[in-house]
Design an enzyme around this catalytic site. Structure first.
Site, PDB file in Angstrom:
ATOM      1  N   ASP A 260       0.769  -1.156   0.135  1.00 52.81           N
ATOM      2  CA  ASP A 260       0.059   0.069   0.002  1.00 52.81           C
ATOM      3  C   ASP A 260       1.040   1.099   0.052  1.00 52.81           C
ATOM      4  O   ASP A 260       0.595   2.222  -0.609  1.00 52.81           O
ATOM      5  CB  ASP A 260      -0.948   0.010   1.104  1.00 52.81           C
ATOM      6  CG  ASP A 260      -2.026  -0.942   1.219  1.00 52.81           C
ATOM      7  OD1 ASP A 260      -2.305  -1.098  -0.152  1.00 52.81           O
ATOM      8  OD2 ASP A 260      -2.581  -1.187   2.467  1.00 52.81           O
TER       9      ASP A 260
ATOM     10  N   ARG B 240      -0.146   3.878  17.247  1.00 50.59           N
ATOM     11  CA  ARG B 240      -0.451   4.980  16.464  1.00 50.59           C
ATOM     12  C   ARG B 240      -0.234   6.594  16.605  1.00 50.59           C
ATOM     13  O   ARG B 240       0.196   7.334  15.967  1.00 50.59           O
ATOM     14  CB  ARG B 240      -1.804   4.758  15.959  1.00 50.59           C
ATOM     15  CG  ARG B 240      -1.969   3.590  15.166  1.00 50.59           C
ATOM     16  CD  ARG B 240      -1.172   3.543  13.815  1.00 50.59           C
ATOM     17  NE  ARG B 240      -1.437   2.359  12.888  1.00 50.59           N
ATOM     18  CZ  ARG B 240      -0.851   1.394  12.887  1.00 50.59           C
ATOM     19  NH1 ARG B 240       0.045   0.979  13.692  1.00 50.59           N
ATOM     20  NH2 ARG B 240      -1.093   0.413  12.252  1.00 50.59           N
TER      21      ARG B 240
ATOM     22  N   ASP C 206      -7.457   2.825  12.965  1.00 51.03           N
ATOM     23  CA  ASP C 206      -6.181   3.504  12.795  1.00 51.03           C
ATOM     24  C   ASP C 206      -6.057   4.954  12.183  1.00 51.03           C
ATOM     25  O   ASP C 206      -5.275   5.986  12.681  1.00 51.03           O
ATOM     26  CB  ASP C 206      -5.075   2.792  12.092  1.00 51.03           C
ATOM     27  CG  ASP C 206      -4.657   1.338  12.772  1.00 51.03           C
ATOM     28  OD1 ASP C 206      -4.586   1.689  14.227  1.00 51.03           O
ATOM     29  OD2 ASP C 206      -4.313   0.322  12.138  1.00 51.03           O
TER      30      ASP C 206
ATOM     31  N   SER D   4      -3.328  -9.264   6.859  1.00 51.54           N
ATOM     32  CA  SER D   4      -3.098  -7.953   7.074  1.00 51.54           C
ATOM     33  C   SER D   4      -2.429  -7.799   8.396  1.00 51.54           C
ATOM     34  O   SER D   4      -3.314  -8.133   9.518  1.00 51.54           O
ATOM     35  CB  SER D   4      -4.240  -7.114   6.968  1.00 51.54           C
ATOM     36  OG  SER D   4      -4.163  -5.747   7.704  1.00 51.54           O
TER      37      SER D   4
HETATM   38  N1  ARG Z   1      -8.235  -3.884  15.968  1.00 47.58           N
HETATM   39  C1  ARG Z   1      -7.043  -3.473  16.395  1.00 47.58           C
HETATM   40  C2  ARG Z   1      -7.087  -2.047  16.759  1.00 47.58           C
HETATM   41  O1  ARG Z   1      -7.979  -1.434  16.220  1.00 47.58           O
HETATM   42  C3  ARG Z   1      -5.629  -3.853  15.353  1.00 47.58           C
HETATM   43  C4  ARG Z   1      -5.791  -3.062  14.365  1.00 47.58           C
HETATM   44  C5  ARG Z   1      -4.398  -3.725  13.510  1.00 47.58           C
HETATM   45  N2  ARG Z   1      -4.123  -2.810  12.380  1.00 47.58           N
HETATM   46  C6  ARG Z   1      -3.731  -2.918  11.206  1.00 47.58           C
HETATM   47  N3  ARG Z   1      -3.526  -1.973  10.374  1.00 47.58           N
HETATM   48  N4  ARG Z   1      -3.861  -4.011  10.531  1.00 47.58           N
HETATM   49  O2  ARG Z   1      -6.125  -1.468  17.188  1.00 47.58           O
END
Ligand code: ARG
Length: 430
Positions: free
Chosen positions: A41, A122, A151, A203
């Site tokens: 990406d 993040r 995110d 992912s």
């Molecule tokens: N569900 C979790 C969260 O919202 C993990 C997210 C994982 N992020 C990703 N870009 N694959 O914090």
């Protein structure tokens, strides 16, 4: 491929105008700080931004302890794809001390299962993006989040809060390329693609505090985990037949030693993770309520967090009074939701942290955790601040330290209202 449908007006040829105050007006995008992972990406994005906005790109890659990354390779890739520069920042110490430690003090867990590793990472990544954007003269920050996840909330909210003069673009939210189109774009633009097109990979997001996998069969709720998803934690069936007890020592709520050996925090987190992973500890198969409304299934591998949060909670229970122990989980839950929901920089978090620090002032001591084929359980506890008196607990008969004759008087008053209410209802029942 469908043309994107503009939401509002369209300026010249640079795409739709923003609908919020913090999104970039395409005609004002000149130099972009791209949060770059080296994956498909963000590699496609690195080229796409140069093409689409006629803008320069400065890449930033943040090391939060994701295992197995070669940062020189990532940097080389960014430069090959035309980045003016690619900064690689080792933020492991800051992540451990400023983000994971507060999470440990707050027993940070969302939905009873998720130790927030992504949610903690993040705001730090986005804070560094603001710093590096300013230092390298960028007007815009770009990231690779989709429009379906948490995110984007965490990153956009951080940039809008800490860098109000900066603007955000999140091309994946609008470019309407699926994996196949991205791979085709990559081929056309000489971007190397790992793993071919046949099978989309899981992912993955990972750092010192855990790893998540999404996508593929994980989206089918009746599909039990396939073995190949577990890249960190040994499957419990394959874990050693002998249990192991690991002792974790805390000072004021911060883990400082494992098995009696004092370690720097980053090393301690890595070692706790390795011990847990060996014993199959920290596998979470979780249905999660995202901030953006969706319910999603995630597979988490969180061996370090499982051991350290368990040990911390046990120690906290030992040193807290019943009153402290009843309030703390309520505040912990507030803390976890605020962080999960992307509002790390809200003053409520620092208010809560002040409480967490106060409550953790007594959280000094050692907890032994027994690990065996996927299970972790506290088996030994000691603390100079334990609100515990072995004599009171076991030898009250002989002691005289606490008069058992006083107990009936307590029960008389303790049960008074319950007895009155019971009698009233009995009378009303006729
Ligand atoms: N569900 C979790 C969260 O919202 C993990 C997210 C994982 N992020 C990703 N870009 N694959 O914090």
């Amino acid at each position: 491929m469908d043309e994107p449908i503009p939401l509002l007006a369209v300026s010249a040829d640079a795409g739709p105008l923003p609908t919020t105050t913090y999104e970039a007006d395409p005609s004002h995008v000149h130099r972009v700080l791209l949060l770059y992972s080296g994956g498909l990406d963000t590699s496609v994005m690195l080229k796409w931004i140069q093409e689409h906005y006629q803008a320069e790109v400065v890449a930033l890659t943040v090391n939060l302890g994701q295992p197995g990354e070669d940062y020189e390779v990532i940097r080389g890739k960014a430069l090959t794809l035309g980045a003016l520069d690619c900064h690689v920042v080792d933020a492991r110490e800051e992540f451990a001390h400023e983000y994971i430690v507060p999470a440990i003090k707050a027993n940070g867990t969302y939905g009873l299962a998720y130790p927030l590793f992504t949610a903690l990472g993040r705001p730090l990544i986005a804070k560094l993006a603001v710093d590096y954007a300013r230092a390298s003269g960028c007007d815009t920050i770009a990231h690779g989040c989709t429009g379906k996840g948490n995110d984007q909330v965490r990153i956009d909210a951080t940039v809008a809060t800490l860098g109000p003069e900066l603007r955000v673009i999140a091309p994946v939210r609008g470019w309407r390329m699926g994996r196949e189109e991205e791979v085709a774009y990559a081929r056309e633009h000489g971007i190397p693609v790992k793993g071919g097109t046949e099978q989309a990979p899981y992912s993955i997001d990972d750092n010192l505090w855990g790893r998540s996998s999404e996508g593929r069969w994980i989206e089918e709720l009746d599909h039990a985990p396939e073995d190949d998803v577990f890249q960190l934690v040994t499957r419990p069936e394959a874990a050693p037949d002998e249990p192991e007890v690991v002792t974790v020592e805390f000072e004021r709520g911060v883990p400082v030693a494992l098995d009696g050996e004092r370690l720097g925090l980053v090393e301690l987190l890595e070692r706790a993770g390795a011990i847990g992973a060996r014993h199959g500890v920290g596998i979470v198969d979780h249905i999660e309520d995202r901030i953006v409304g969706l319910k999603v299934r995630d597979i988490y591998e969180v061996p370090a967090a499982t051991i350290l949060l368990l040990a911390h909670r046990e120690l906290e229970k030992l040193v807290g009074t019943i009153h402290q122990n009843q309030l703390k989980p309520v505040l912990d839950q507030k803390w976890a939701y605020l962080v999960y929901a992307g509002l790390w920089w809200d003053p409520l978090r620092s208010d809560l942290d002040a409480y967490m620090d106060a409550a953790n002032a007594q959280v000094t001591g050692t907890i032994g955790v027994k690990l065996y084929k996927g299970a972790a359980r506290a088996v030994t506890r000691s603390s100079p601040h334990a609100v515990y008196d072995a004599q009171l607990a076991t030898f009250a008969e002989s002691g005289g330290l606490f008069a058992q004759a006083a107990s009936p008087g307590f029960i008389e008053l303790w049960s008074l209202q319950s007895r009155l209410a019971w009698r009233l209802r009995d009378e009303n029942r006729g």
